[in-house]
Design a protein around this motif. Sequence first.
Motif: not given
Length: 261
Positions: A243-261
Amino acid sequence: MTLQVADDSRVRTLTLDRPEALNAFNEELYDATAEALLAAAVDPAVAVVLLTGAGRAFSAGTDLLEMHRMATDPDFVRGQHGFTGLIDALVDFPKPLVVAVNGLGLGIGATILGFADLGFISTEARLKCPFTSLGVAPEAASSYLFPALVGRQNAAWALLSAEWISAEEAHRMGLVRAVCTPDELLPTARRHAEILAARPISSLVAVKRTMTEPHRDAIRAARDRENAAFAELMGGPANLEALAAFAEGRAPDFTSLPPGW
């Protein structure tokens, strides 16, 4: 008004009308559409409902800016029916529902086809079930309805990949009955709707009930599982990043999420 309603020849046409937001469902539009279906269900002058969108989109799904507010603002006021109320109205809708996908269909703009008795799609339309790209779960009982409609492999790709599905692929899968040029979409959908609407309403209702009744409990169970999973994931690290990526007009980056996410 976010929803236009018109009656002709016992067909009630509902047109999603937030073209500036690509007909994304905010709480107001969820409420209006649910109310319209509930009203059509008991109106003896309505035999068939035809649902389509205004402008270049069918529906961009849930309004993500409003979703972000719902996830982060404890004072956000929800609608009377909301998303869950619309799904309940679709599950219980006793008359034929014809859906004409005139443009982009994301989220509920795609999964609503699981409730369509007849679906038609424009050659210029595309569909997407963006759940994994938003860090959430499926919705609208699509985890049950899509495998039943298009088979396990096609459903898994649609729900897991968050990739675009072309009109031709949607037809090949079995999500829609026919692909039409933009100019022919509504006339074709209306022609089919009027053929149905000329039949006795009591018979239409009986046919639909006998087709859908064996699946009602499974649909409700799937909806409940999805709602629970959605509630668990909404506001979590993956969803907030999306949602933050959408609001900021960028692609989301899921690679830095906590393990399991």
